[in-house]
Structures are given as C-alpha cells and as structure tokens.
Design a protein around this motif. Structure first.
Motif, PDB file in Angstrom:
ATOM      1  N   ALA A 110       0.815  -1.213   0.000  1.00  0.00           N
ATOM      2  CA  ALA A 110       0.000   0.000   0.000  1.00  0.00           C
ATOM      3  C   ALA A 110       0.849   1.265   0.000  1.00  0.00           C
ATOM      4  CB  ALA A 110      -0.941  -0.003   1.205  1.00  0.00           C
ATOM      5  N   HIS A 111       2.041   1.207   0.609  1.00  0.00           N
ATOM      6  CA  HIS A 111       2.899   2.390   0.738  1.00  0.00           C
ATOM      7  C   HIS A 111       4.344   2.015   0.409  1.00  0.00           C
ATOM      8  CE1 HIS A 111      -0.391   4.592   2.745  1.00  0.00           C
ATOM      9  NE2 HIS A 111      -0.633   3.453   3.347  1.00  0.00           N
ATOM     10  N   PRO A 112       4.622   1.588  -0.806  1.00  0.00           N
ATOM     11  CA  PRO A 112       5.951   1.043  -1.131  1.00  0.00           C
ATOM     12  C   PRO A 112       7.097   2.025  -0.977  1.00  0.00           C
ATOM     13  CG  PRO A 112       4.666   1.412  -3.129  1.00  0.00           C
ATOM     14  CD  PRO A 112       3.721   1.588  -1.980  1.00  0.00           C
ATOM     15  N   PHE A 113       6.855   3.320  -1.197  1.00  0.00           N
ATOM     16  CA  PHE A 113       7.959   4.279  -1.134  1.00  0.00           C
ATOM     17  C   PHE A 113       8.334   4.639   0.300  1.00  0.00           C
ATOM     18  CE2 PHE A 113       5.989   4.759  -5.294  1.00  0.00           C
ATOM     19  CZ  PHE A 113       7.088   4.567  -6.113  1.00  0.00           C
ATOM     20  N   ASN A 114       7.574   4.113   1.264  1.00  0.00           N
ATOM     21  CA  ASN A 114       7.907   4.276   2.680  1.00  0.00           C
ATOM     22  C   ASN A 114       8.786   3.152   3.199  1.00  0.00           C
ATOM     23  OD1 ASN A 114       6.227   6.442   4.597  1.00  0.00           O
ATOM     24  ND2 ASN A 114       5.306   6.127   2.590  1.00  0.00           N
ATOM     25  N   TRP A 115       9.163   2.219   2.338  1.00  0.00           N
ATOM     26  CA  TRP A 115       9.997   1.082   2.745  1.00  0.00           C
ATOM     27  C   TRP A 115      11.458   1.520   2.790  1.00  0.00           C
ATOM     28  CZ3 TRP A 115       9.320  -3.933   4.287  1.00  0.00           C
ATOM     29  CH2 TRP A 115      10.393  -4.807   4.143  1.00  0.00           C
ATOM     30  N   PHE A 116      12.104   1.432   3.973  1.00  0.00           N
ATOM     31  CA  PHE A 116      13.445   1.970   4.122  1.00  0.00           C
ATOM     32  C   PHE A 116      14.476   0.909   4.508  1.00  0.00           C
ATOM     33  CE2 PHE A 116      11.058   6.067   5.219  1.00  0.00           C
ATOM     34  CZ  PHE A 116      10.952   6.399   3.875  1.00  0.00           C
ATOM     35  N   ASN A 117      14.333  -0.284   3.946  1.00  0.00           N
ATOM     36  CA  ASN A 117      15.361  -1.309   4.044  1.00  0.00           C
ATOM     37  C   ASN A 117      16.089  -1.341   2.705  1.00  0.00           C
ATOM     38  OD1 ASN A 117      14.950  -2.421   6.726  1.00  0.00           O
ATOM     39  ND2 ASN A 117      13.010  -3.216   5.959  1.00  0.00           N
ATOM     40  N   PHE A 118      17.146  -0.561   2.581  1.00  0.00           N
ATOM     41  CA  PHE A 118      17.853  -0.449   1.298  1.00  0.00           C
ATOM     42  C   PHE A 118      18.951  -1.511   1.184  1.00  0.00           C
ATOM     43  CE2 PHE A 118      15.808   3.685   1.556  1.00  0.00           C
ATOM     44  CZ  PHE A 118      15.400   3.887   0.245  1.00  0.00           C
ATOM     45  N   TYR A 119      18.544  -2.740   1.300  1.00  0.00           N
ATOM     46  CA  TYR A 119      19.431  -3.882   1.077  1.00  0.00           C
ATOM     47  C   TYR A 119      18.550  -5.020   0.566  1.00  0.00           C
ATOM     48  CZ  TYR A 119      17.535  -5.555   5.524  1.00  0.00           C
ATOM     49  OH  TYR A 119      16.697  -5.953   6.528  1.00  0.00           O
ATOM     50  N   ASP A 120      19.162  -6.093   0.087  1.00  0.00           N
ATOM     51  CA  ASP A 120      18.399  -7.215  -0.448  1.00  0.00           C
ATOM     52  C   ASP A 120      17.695  -7.935   0.701  1.00  0.00           C
ATOM     53  OD1 ASP A 120      17.334  -9.419  -1.671  1.00  0.00           O
ATOM     54  OD2 ASP A 120      19.174 -10.013  -2.704  1.00  0.00           O
ATOM     55  N   PHE A 121      16.427  -7.656   0.878  1.00  0.00           N
ATOM     56  CA  PHE A 121      15.668  -8.177   1.999  1.00  0.00           C
ATOM     57  C   PHE A 121      15.477  -9.686   1.896  1.00  0.00           C
ATOM     58  CE2 PHE A 121      11.877  -8.566   4.779  1.00  0.00           C
ATOM     59  CZ  PHE A 121      12.318  -7.828   5.860  1.00  0.00           C
ATOM     60  N   TRP A 122      15.630 -10.229   0.692  1.00  0.00           N
ATOM     61  CA  TRP A 122      15.407 -11.661   0.468  1.00  0.00           C
ATOM     62  C   TRP A 122      16.707 -12.453   0.480  1.00  0.00           C
ATOM     63  CZ3 TRP A 122      12.738  -7.647  -1.340  1.00  0.00           C
ATOM     64  CH2 TRP A 122      11.362  -7.644  -1.128  1.00  0.00           C
ATOM     65  N   GLU A 123      17.815 -11.794   0.749  1.00  0.00           N
ATOM     66  CA  GLU A 123      19.090 -12.482   0.854  1.00  0.00           C
ATOM     67  C   GLU A 123      19.142 -13.229   2.183  1.00  0.00           C
ATOM     68  OE1 GLU A 123      23.717 -11.326   0.127  1.00  0.00           O
ATOM     69  OE2 GLU A 123      22.573 -10.033   1.465  1.00  0.00           O
ATOM     70  N   HIS A 124      19.383 -14.538   2.123  1.00  0.00           N
ATOM     71  CA  HIS A 124      19.415 -15.333   3.344  1.00  0.00           C
ATOM     72  C   HIS A 124      20.599 -14.893   4.202  1.00  0.00           C
ATOM     73  CE1 HIS A 124      19.553 -18.758   6.070  1.00  0.00           C
ATOM     74  NE2 HIS A 124      18.368 -19.124   5.613  1.00  0.00           N
ATOM     75  N   PRO A 125      20.386 -14.602   5.485  1.00  0.00           N
ATOM     76  CA  PRO A 125      21.480 -14.103   6.337  1.00  0.00           C
ATOM     77  C   PRO A 125      22.701 -15.003   6.358  1.00  0.00           C
ATOM     78  CG  PRO A 125      19.364 -13.844   7.443  1.00  0.00           C
ATOM     79  CD  PRO A 125      19.102 -14.650   6.201  1.00  0.00           C
ATOM     80  N   GLN A 126      22.524 -16.319   6.340  1.00  0.00           N
ATOM     81  CA  GLN A 126      23.670 -17.218   6.365  1.00  0.00           C
ATOM     82  C   GLN A 126      24.465 -17.118   5.062  1.00  0.00           C
ATOM     83  OE1 GLN A 126      21.906 -21.012   7.332  1.00  0.00           O
ATOM     84  NE2 GLN A 126      22.129 -20.665   9.524  1.00  0.00           N
ATOM     85  N   HIS A 127      23.763 -16.945   3.938  1.00  0.00           N
ATOM     86  CA  HIS A 127      24.450 -16.763   2.679  1.00  0.00           C
ATOM     87  C   HIS A 127      25.220 -15.455   2.668  1.00  0.00           C
ATOM     88  CE1 HIS A 127      21.215 -19.525   0.697  1.00  0.00           C
ATOM     89  NE2 HIS A 127      22.044 -20.178   1.485  1.00  0.00           N
ATOM     90  N   ALA A 128      24.605 -14.413   3.251  1.00  0.00           N
ATOM     91  CA  ALA A 128      25.267 -13.109   3.327  1.00  0.00           C
ATOM     92  C   ALA A 128      26.544 -13.209   4.168  1.00  0.00           C
ATOM     93  CB  ALA A 128      24.324 -12.065   3.902  1.00  0.00           C
ATOM     94  N   ALA A 129      26.452 -13.970   5.265  1.00  0.00           N
ATOM     95  CA  ALA A 129      27.606 -14.095   6.160  1.00  0.00           C
ATOM     96  C   ALA A 129      28.767 -14.788   5.455  1.00  0.00           C
ATOM     97  CB  ALA A 129      27.197 -14.882   7.404  1.00  0.00           C
ATOM     98  N   MET A 130      28.480 -15.730   4.572  1.00  0.00           N
ATOM     99  CA  MET A 130      29.529 -16.459   3.870  1.00  0.00           C
ATOM    100  C   MET A 130      30.320 -15.542   2.953  1.00  0.00           C
ATOM    101  SD  MET A 130      27.451 -19.960   2.973  1.00  0.00           S
ATOM    102  CE  MET A 130      28.787 -20.600   1.966  1.00  0.00           C
ATOM    103  N   ARG A 131      29.671 -14.463   2.468  1.00  0.00           N
ATOM    104  CA  ARG A 131      30.356 -13.561   1.544  1.00  0.00           C
ATOM    105  C   ARG A 131      30.967 -12.363   2.258  1.00  0.00           C
ATOM    106  NH1 ARG A 131      25.597 -14.418  -1.354  1.00  0.00           N
ATOM    107  NH2 ARG A 131      24.858 -12.320  -0.940  1.00  0.00           N
ATOM    108  N   SER A 132      30.679 -12.172   3.528  1.00  0.00           N
ATOM    109  CA  SER A 132      31.168 -10.974   4.226  1.00  0.00           C
ATOM    110  C   SER A 132      32.608 -11.135   4.675  1.00  0.00           C
ATOM    111  CB  SER A 132      30.266 -10.693   5.437  1.00  0.00           C
ATOM    112  OG  SER A 132      30.333 -11.759   6.351  1.00  0.00           O
TER     113      SER A 132
END
Length: 304
Positions: free
Chosen positions: A282-304
C-alpha cells in the motif's frame, strides 16, 4: 558471528552533508533545507549502486511490475524527506504538520486500563512521528533497539534531542528486559521494530512479496515472555508535512506451547510478515530497508 545484510551495510551517509542539511534546516530556514532534499537524494541515488538495486528489487515485488529510474529515485527522495522530518520532529518544530491518526482507540483503551503494551512496527515510514504523538500522551513511549548498530544519521538525531536518546532502552544491556517489564507494568508503551535481524540473532524465513525472507523471532519472543499485548503501528509519509499514523490490534497475548514453542513462534512471525506485506504494497515508497531483503542471512555471512 553471523552478520545480517542490514548490519553489514549500516546507515550509509556523508556526515558532513547531513550535518550541513540539518544545520540549515534547524538554524536558518526549513524552506532552504527542503530545497536541498532533491540534490541530496540524487547524490545518494547516484553513488549507492547496491541501494539502487535493492530499491528496484523491492519496488518491483511490491508493485508487481517493472519500475524505472524515476520510481527508484522517488524511493530515495521519500527517504530523504523522512530523514529531514525526523530532525524536525525531534527538535519539536512540527506544529504545522498534519498528522492523521487511525486506530488510536486501541491505544487509548490500553492507557485507560493502565495496561502497557508493545507497539510492533518496521522500518517503514517514520518512528519519530510516533514520538511526537507520545509527547502529548499521558504515558511514555520507550523504543527498544540495538544502539550499537546506530549509524551517522542516528547519532546526529541523538544530538538534536538527548532527552529522546535517553528514552531508548538498549536491548544489548543486561538490564534491558527488566526495564521493559517495568515500563509495561507502569502502563507505558514499548516500541519495537521487527523486520531486521541483529547480528547473531535467531530468525525464521517466511513468504514475503513473492519470495522467502528472513524475520527475527526476538520481538515476538519478548512479547511472549513478558505476556504483553501487541499492537501494530506505522507512521507513514503521505506528502510534505503530512503523515498518517496507524494502530491495529495484533495479539492480546502471545502464547507459546512448551512442546511446540518453535512452531508457535513461527506462526506469529508469519502473521507479522503478512501484515507488513500489506503495508509495503500500500505504501511502497515508505519502505526503508535499502538492502536485499530476500538475501538469506547465512548466505550473506559467507560472503562478508
């Protein structure tokens, strides 16, 4: 220790540019500050490629169609406007703002009963607009948050209103849960944002905007342990100097059976994710998570 996507990115921002904007806005003229919003939004749009990609990914999911550069820039521009207004709210200079409130009766009922509750939100719109409302309430609004993850913008806002900074309950302090318990017992409201996973904390994956996204279990586990009622809230930017605050019932009590604790908790997180999806669409431009919200945290950790 696992690092979540949002914690690894942090709050990006050129401190000098932001401080200059707030100085002009608060000490000279708000009109001048608003003129600077567009070039500042354009600066971040042009220089932050990962955030542009994340914005496009989210908007296409929320809107259900391809989006162009103009809509991605609008997303950045809305964030800049809300960041600007955060300073105005904390400096108590928003008397000429229009704030529409829906569902206030649910909060009033808790206050009149002398019963505290948890206000469960997300990084959608503005939390500071709720703080403005709290200034006129007979009870306190106490944010529960991870202060160690605060970035440039958050530290600047703390400097604007040290009193509001002192109202924050730092969840990483050993006495945090005791403070939350005491606040609820005194009839106060405790605000929690439940969409980001702090480093090393537990999460579950849930359907969200056509994909599987990870959500923290901590906020709803806290509500269960403290036997606190939960209201959902959002403070949405509608237009310049115009916000909309929404409250809605979520749970009188979150009960987790001993034998099915994990499964029951997942059910409640799924309900939260479903309501957040409705708000995001309903209010998409109010979304303030400017990162890939669907990136699995464990996968993200493997690349960090």
């Amino acid at each position: 220790m696992m690092r979540s996507a949002w914690a690894r990115r942090g709050e990006r921002g050129n401190g000098f540019v932001l401080r200059l904007m707030f100085w002009i806005s608060l000490d000279l003229a708000r009109a001048v500050g608003r003129v600077l919003l567009k070039p500042i939004a354009l600066y971040f749009y042009l220089t932050d490629r990962p955030a542009r990609r994340a914005s496009r990914l989210f908007l296409e999911r929320a809107l259900g169609r391809p989006v162009g550069r103009g809509e991605v820039y609008r997303h950045f521009s809305t964030f800049s406007a809300v960041a600007f207004d955060r300073a105005i709210f904390l400096a108590q200079r928003a008397d000429d703002y229009r704030i529409d409130i829906h569902g206030l009766e649910h909060v009033v009922a808790r206050i009149e009963a002398g019963q505290g509750c948890i206000l469960l939100g997300a990084h959608v719109g503005s939390f500071e607009v709720l703080r403005k409302l709290g200034r006129f309430a007979p009870v306190s609004v106490r944010p529960l948050m991870f202060r160690s993850e605060a970035g440039v913008l958050s530290r600047m806002l703390d400097d604007i209103d040290p009193g509001m900074r002192d109202a924050v309950i730092d969840i990483e302090r050993p006495e945090a849960m005791l403070k939350v318990r005491d606040c609820l017992a005194e009839g106060d409201l405790v605000g929690i944002l439940g969409d980001r996973i702090p480093s090393g904390h537990r999460f579950v994956t849930m359907p969200f905007l056509g994909g599987q996204a990870a959500f923290p279990t901590g906020p709803l586990l806290i509500a269960s342990l403290l036997k606190a009622p939960v209201l959902l809230f959002s403070g949405l930017w509608i237009a310049e100097k115009h916000y909309e605050i929404r409250f809605e019932p979520f749970a009188e009590s979150i009960e987790l059976r001993r034998s099915r604790r994990t499964e029951d908790l997942a059910v409640w997180v799924e309900r939260y994710a479903a309501r957040l999806e409705t708000t995001a669409r309903a209010h998409p431009f109010n979304w303030f998570n400017f990162y890939d919200f669907w990136e699995h945290p464990q996968h993200a950790a493997m690349r960090s």
